[in-house]
Design a protein around this motif. Structure first.
Motif, PDB file in Angstrom:
ATOM      1  N   UNK A  18       0.830  -1.206   0.000  1.00  0.00           N
ATOM      2  CA  UNK A  18       0.000   0.000   0.000  1.00  0.00           C
ATOM      3  C   UNK A  18       0.861   1.252   0.000  1.00  0.00           C
ATOM      4  N   UNK A  19       1.976   1.225   0.737  1.00  0.00           N
ATOM      5  CA  UNK A  19       2.870   2.382   0.765  1.00  0.00           C
ATOM      6  C   UNK A  19       3.555   2.607  -0.576  1.00  0.00           C
ATOM      7  N   UNK A  20       3.701   1.531  -1.359  1.00  0.00           N
ATOM      8  CA  UNK A  20       4.326   1.662  -2.678  1.00  0.00           C
ATOM      9  C   UNK A  20       3.351   2.237  -3.703  1.00  0.00           C
ATOM     10  N   UNK A  21       2.068   2.314  -3.332  1.00  0.00           N
ATOM     11  CA  UNK A  21       1.102   2.928  -4.235  1.00  0.00           C
ATOM     12  C   UNK A  21      -0.047   2.037  -4.651  1.00  0.00           C
ATOM     13  N   UNK A  22      -0.165   0.838  -4.044  1.00  0.00           N
ATOM     14  CA  UNK A  22      -1.294  -0.037  -4.386  1.00  0.00           C
ATOM     15  C   UNK A  22      -2.595   0.580  -3.876  1.00  0.00           C
ATOM     16  N   UNK A  23      -3.667   0.357  -4.620  1.00  0.00           N
ATOM     17  CA  UNK A  23      -4.976   0.867  -4.218  1.00  0.00           C
ATOM     18  C   UNK A  23      -5.753  -0.150  -3.395  1.00  0.00           C
ATOM     19  N   UNK A  24      -5.402  -1.433  -3.558  1.00  0.00           N
ATOM     20  CA  UNK A  24      -6.072  -2.474  -2.781  1.00  0.00           C
ATOM     21  C   UNK A  24      -5.168  -3.693  -2.748  1.00  0.00           C
ATOM     22  N   UNK A  25      -5.494  -4.621  -1.843  1.00  0.00           N
ATOM     23  CA  UNK A  25      -4.640  -5.776  -1.564  1.00  0.00           C
ATOM     24  C   UNK A  25      -5.542  -6.978  -1.380  1.00  0.00           C
ATOM     25  N   UNK A  26      -5.280  -8.083  -2.081  1.00  0.00           N
ATOM     26  CA  UNK A  26      -6.106  -9.287  -1.966  1.00  0.00           C
ATOM     27  C   UNK A  26      -5.198 -10.481  -1.704  1.00  0.00           C
ATOM     28  N   UNK A  27      -5.461 -11.184  -0.607  1.00  0.00           N
ATOM     29  CA  UNK A  27      -4.618 -12.307  -0.194  1.00  0.00           C
ATOM     30  C   UNK A  27      -5.112 -13.601  -0.823  1.00  0.00           C
ATOM     31  N   UNK A  28      -4.188 -14.394  -1.378  1.00  0.00           N
ATOM     32  CA  UNK A  28      -4.504 -15.708  -1.930  1.00  0.00           C
ATOM     33  C   UNK A  28      -4.644 -16.717  -0.803  1.00  0.00           C
ATOM     34  N   UNK A  29      -5.502 -17.710  -0.961  1.00  0.00           N
ATOM     35  CA  UNK A  29      -6.468 -17.895  -2.051  1.00  0.00           C
ATOM     36  C   UNK A  29      -7.667 -16.966  -1.855  1.00  0.00           C
ATOM     37  N   UNK A  30      -8.310 -16.597  -2.948  1.00  0.00           N
ATOM     38  CA  UNK A  30      -9.445 -15.695  -2.863  1.00  0.00           C
ATOM     39  C   UNK A  30     -10.574 -16.214  -3.754  1.00  0.00           C
ATOM     40  N   UNK A  31     -11.772 -15.786  -3.455  1.00  0.00           N
ATOM     41  CA  UNK A  31     -12.928 -16.132  -4.275  1.00  0.00           C
ATOM     42  C   UNK A  31     -13.005 -15.153  -5.436  1.00  0.00           C
ATOM     43  N   UNK A  32     -13.296 -15.667  -6.625  1.00  0.00           N
ATOM     44  CA  UNK A  32     -13.337 -14.798  -7.806  1.00  0.00           C
ATOM     45  C   UNK A  32     -14.393 -13.704  -7.651  1.00  0.00           C
ATOM     46  N   UNK A  33     -15.501 -14.025  -6.983  1.00  0.00           N
ATOM     47  CA  UNK A  33     -16.555 -13.030  -6.805  1.00  0.00           C
ATOM     48  C   UNK A  33     -16.043 -11.846  -5.996  1.00  0.00           C
ATOM     49  N   UNK A  34     -15.125 -12.100  -5.039  1.00  0.00           N
ATOM     50  CA  UNK A  34     -14.546 -10.998  -4.268  1.00  0.00           C
ATOM     51  C   UNK A  34     -13.616 -10.171  -5.139  1.00  0.00           C
ATOM     52  N   UNK A  35     -12.831 -10.839  -5.979  1.00  0.00           N
ATOM     53  CA  UNK A  35     -11.941 -10.100  -6.879  1.00  0.00           C
ATOM     54  C   UNK A  35     -12.741  -9.179  -7.789  1.00  0.00           C
ATOM     55  N   UNK A  36     -13.848  -9.675  -8.357  1.00  0.00           N
ATOM     56  CA  UNK A  36     -14.683  -8.845  -9.236  1.00  0.00           C
ATOM     57  C   UNK A  36     -15.231  -7.656  -8.471  1.00  0.00           C
ATOM     58  N   UNK A  37     -15.649  -7.877  -7.227  1.00  0.00           N
ATOM     59  CA  UNK A  37     -16.173  -6.774  -6.418  1.00  0.00           C
ATOM     60  C   UNK A  37     -15.103  -5.714  -6.201  1.00  0.00           C
ATOM     61  N   UNK A  38     -13.874  -6.149  -5.959  1.00  0.00           N
ATOM     62  CA  UNK A  38     -12.786  -5.197  -5.749  1.00  0.00           C
ATOM     63  C   UNK A  38     -12.410  -4.488  -7.051  1.00  0.00           C
TER      64      UNK A  38
END
Length: 226
Positions: free
Chosen positions: A91-111
């Motif tokens: 986040x300090x490097x400039x990321x807008x969001x962070x998603x930890x693996x493993x993740x559900x695809x529906x959550x990725x789409x929401x983000x």
């Protein structure tokens, strides 16, 4: 909308590309950091999804290179590291969001939809302008309540124009945001698809004002002609 995905796991990369394309996004899928950095810093994207750990240049380094080049494209960082310090580094490097693996695809789409909120309409499932309605969940279109049958690419092009009502876009700009890097695009591809949309959106509704216009020397714009 055009998305860059940089992920070294071939199965995850293929799944992300396939899933995002089903959501009507144009996707460039890259499997290593060096090529990913080159694409992220030279091509124009609406969103970049970066794996943190990559062969060659890592995701955080790609992110830093983007920000150092004044590229403010939203970035979603993917990682197996879930420690607070690891998330903070990204986040300090400039990321807008962070998603930890493993993740559900529906959550990725929401983000993904949330990160595209720089255009207020881009996160809504249903969008409407000048009587034309698009449903992103069912990929259906209507004008004044009448259904319009669209191909996936026609839907993507209309979605981009409609969510930027009143803005003029050149052919090159539309190619960069609606088609992916590997697409087989001819010089008149955009013109052909605009023609398809005009037939379905304008000519099919002769009692309604046309909504897709050409600004000679500049490009195309969606909305009622002023």
């Amino acid at each position: 909308m055009r998305i860059l995905v940089v992920e070294d796991d071939p199965k995850i990369l293929a799944a992300l590309k396939r899933g995002l394309e089903r959501q009507s996004y144009a996707v460039d899928a890259i499997g290593n950091g060096d090529e990913g950095e080159a694409m992220a810093t030279t091509e124009e994207y609406d969103l970049v999804i970066l794996d943190r750990m990559l062969p060659g240049t890592d995701g955080v380094s790609i992110l830093k290179a983007m920000r150092e080049n004044s590229i403010q494209t939203p970035v979603l960082l993917l990682t197996a590291k879930d420690k607070v310090l690891d998330r903070a580094e990204g986040l300090n490097a400039g990321a807008d969001d962070y998603l930890v693996k493993p993740f559900a695809f529906v959550e990725l789409i929401a983000r993904v939809r949330a990160l595209l909120r720089r255009n207020p309409q881009s996160i809504d499932s249903n969008i409407e302008s000048h009587g034309v309605e698009l449903d992103r969940d069912s990929f259906t279109a209507r004008r004044n309540g009448t259904s319009i049958e669209l191909t996936a690419k026609e839907f993507a092009l209309l979605e981009y124009l409609l969510t930027h009502t009143g803005r003029v876009f050149s052919k090159d700009h539309l190619m960069q945001h609606v088609w992916d890097y590997d697409a087989d695009i001819l010089p008149n591809t955009v013109e052909v698809y605009v023609g398809y949309l005009r037939s379905k959106i304008d000519k099919a509704f002769p009692d309604q004002p046309p909504l897709i216009h050409t600004r000679r020397g500049f490009g195309y714009v969606f909305g009622e002609k002023k």
